[in-house]
Design an enzyme around this catalytic site. Structure first.
Site, PDB file in Angstrom:
ATOM      1  N   GLY A  11      45.076  34.373  44.951  1.00  0.00           N
ATOM      2  CA  GLY A  11      46.172  34.758  45.847  1.00  0.00           C
ATOM      3  C   GLY A  11      46.572  36.217  45.801  1.00  0.00           C
ATOM      4  CB  THR A  12      46.715  38.873  43.319  1.00  0.00           C
ATOM      5  OG1 THR A  12      45.548  38.630  42.525  1.00  0.00           O
ATOM      6  CG2 THR A  12      47.911  38.147  42.724  1.00  0.00           C
ATOM      7  N   GLY A  13      44.309  38.646  45.887  1.00  0.00           N
ATOM      8  CA  GLY A  13      43.184  39.406  46.430  1.00  0.00           C
ATOM      9  C   GLY A  13      43.405  39.863  47.856  1.00  0.00           C
ATOM     10  CE1 TYR A  14      41.850  44.426  52.641  1.00  0.00           C
ATOM     11  CE2 TYR A  14      40.157  42.956  53.488  1.00  0.00           C
ATOM     12  CZ  TYR A  14      40.979  44.056  53.645  1.00  0.00           C
ATOM     13  OH  TYR A  14      40.938  44.769  54.820  1.00  0.00           O
ATOM     14  N   GLY A  16      43.416  36.754  49.986  1.00  0.00           N
ATOM     15  CA  GLY A  16      44.299  35.770  49.361  1.00  0.00           C
ATOM     16  C   GLY A  16      45.773  36.059  49.561  1.00  0.00           C
ATOM     17  NE  ARG A  35      41.479  33.237  37.521  1.00  0.00           N
ATOM     18  CZ  ARG A  35      40.500  34.000  37.991  1.00  0.00           C
ATOM     19  NH1 ARG A  35      40.597  34.541  39.189  1.00  0.00           N
ATOM     20  NH2 ARG A  35      39.435  34.235  37.254  1.00  0.00           N
ATOM     21  CE  LYS A  44      43.732  40.987  40.390  1.00  0.00           C
ATOM     22  NZ  LYS A  44      42.568  40.277  39.825  1.00  0.00           N
ATOM     23  CE  LYS A 138      30.807  33.716  50.874  1.00  0.00           C
ATOM     24  NZ  LYS A 138      31.218  34.523  52.040  1.00  0.00           N
ATOM     25  NE  ARG A 142      29.300  26.513  54.033  1.00  0.00           N
ATOM     26  CZ  ARG A 142      29.124  26.708  55.331  1.00  0.00           C
ATOM     27  NH1 ARG A 142      28.224  25.979  56.007  1.00  0.00           N
ATOM     28  NH2 ARG A 142      29.818  27.626  55.981  1.00  0.00           N
TER      29      ARG A 142
END
Length: 312
Positions: A11-14, A16, A35, A44, A138, A142
């Site tokens: 959630g602190t990312g670009y 997120g 985390r 963060k 990815k 999946r």
């Protein structure tokens, strides 16, 4: 049916941080994984506290502690993972396999949105080395999701404006060139450019929508489907200045990979698929997909000439 409770991992990312804000704005009970690995990263920590001030819940959990992940997941209905998959920041795609295990054990999740938000990896089976690692990983995630029978939505958000628009898709900078602009091939391949806040808005719209269940949501708002030359022209009109166009052939572009570091080689491969092959738009959206601007016409998405005014 009330609105789903949402857990954002990364959630602190670009992307997120925008997902967190969109989730709060659309009235979802929003949880953000905190985390312990954040350590002394004050930026963060401050961001997490700013989310809390806006009404988000911080939930402690670590990828090195399976039980903590299960406990975090059990508090919500939907999990959205936005961990970085780009090599010049941090590349953590396969860490999600631990999250998949936690979701499987928790058994309560109505929808999982893994960290995708770019090119649809299912269409990139012939991608170039070394950049194909992003798509291959990815697809491993999946497969784990499907094997665990976890309900999902994959979001294909194409090109983030912050990385591809302000710089007129030039590599190595995030601001517009002053005199010369490199054009990839003939510059006519159609690309999809997205304001990152719109990516978040569309993503949150989809989480409780039965139409996107077990499907790929493609973000392709029609006015943002542009060629590189059309993007450059928009900038030239706004700046009232013509740039000199320097066309790069596909062979020369791929040859430029030689001697570069790994992250740069990955980037060149991705640019090649986007701007020479047109991989974002060279297919029709089929049965397994939906297009976001058609599902959610009420979203007033940002057009790229409006976005470019920031750079004047």
């Amino acid at each position: 049916m009330g609105k789903s409770k949402v857990l954002v991992v990364g959630g602190t990312g670009y992307i997120g941080k925008r997902i967190v804000m969109a989730s709060l704005a659309q009235g979802h009970a929003t949880y953000v994984l905190r985390r312990p690995e954040t350590g002394l990263d004050i930026d963060k920590a401050q961001m997490l506290l700013s989310f809390k001030r806006r009404g988000a819940h911080l939930v402690e959990g670590s990828f090195s502690d399976h039980r903590s992940l299960v406990d975090a997941v059990k508090q919500v209905d939907v999990v959205i993972c936005t961990m970085s998959g780009v090599h010049f920041r941090s590349h953590n795609i396969l860490l999600q396999l631990q999250l998949v295990e936690a979701i499987k054990e928790a058994g309560n999740i109505k929808r999982f949105l893994p960290s995708e938000f770019g090119i649809d990896p299912a269409r990139m089976g012939d991608a170039l080395e070394p950049g194909r690692v992003t798509f291959d990983e990815k697809m491993i995630v999946r497969k784990a999701i499907v094997d665990a029978k976890i309900p999902f939505t994959y979001v294909s958000a194409n090109c983030f404006a912050g990385y591809f628009v302000g710089n007129l898709s030039q590599m190595g900078t995030l601001f517009p060139p002053k005199e010369n602009v490199h054009i990839y091939g003939d510059g006519h391949a159609k690309v999809v450019f997205m304001d990152e806040d719109d990516v978040a808005t569309y993503t949150i719209k989809a989480i409780d929508d039965p139409r996107t269940l077990n499907k790929t949501l493609y973000l392709r708002p029609p006015e943002n489907i542009l060629s590189q030359r059309e993007l450059v022209e928009k900038w030239e009109n706004l700046a009232a200045k013509k740039l000199q166009k320097i066309s790069i052939s596909s062979d020369d572009f791929l040859a430029s990979m030689k001697g570069l570091d790994y992250a740069a080689q990955v980037g060149i491969g991705h640019f090649y698929h986007i701007f020479y092959e047109g991989c974002l738009t060279n297919f029709e959206i089929g049965e397994g997909g939906e297009e976001a601007s058609k599902l959610y016409p009420e979203v007033k998405y940002t057009r790229m000439d409006e976005y470019l005014t920031l750079y004047l």
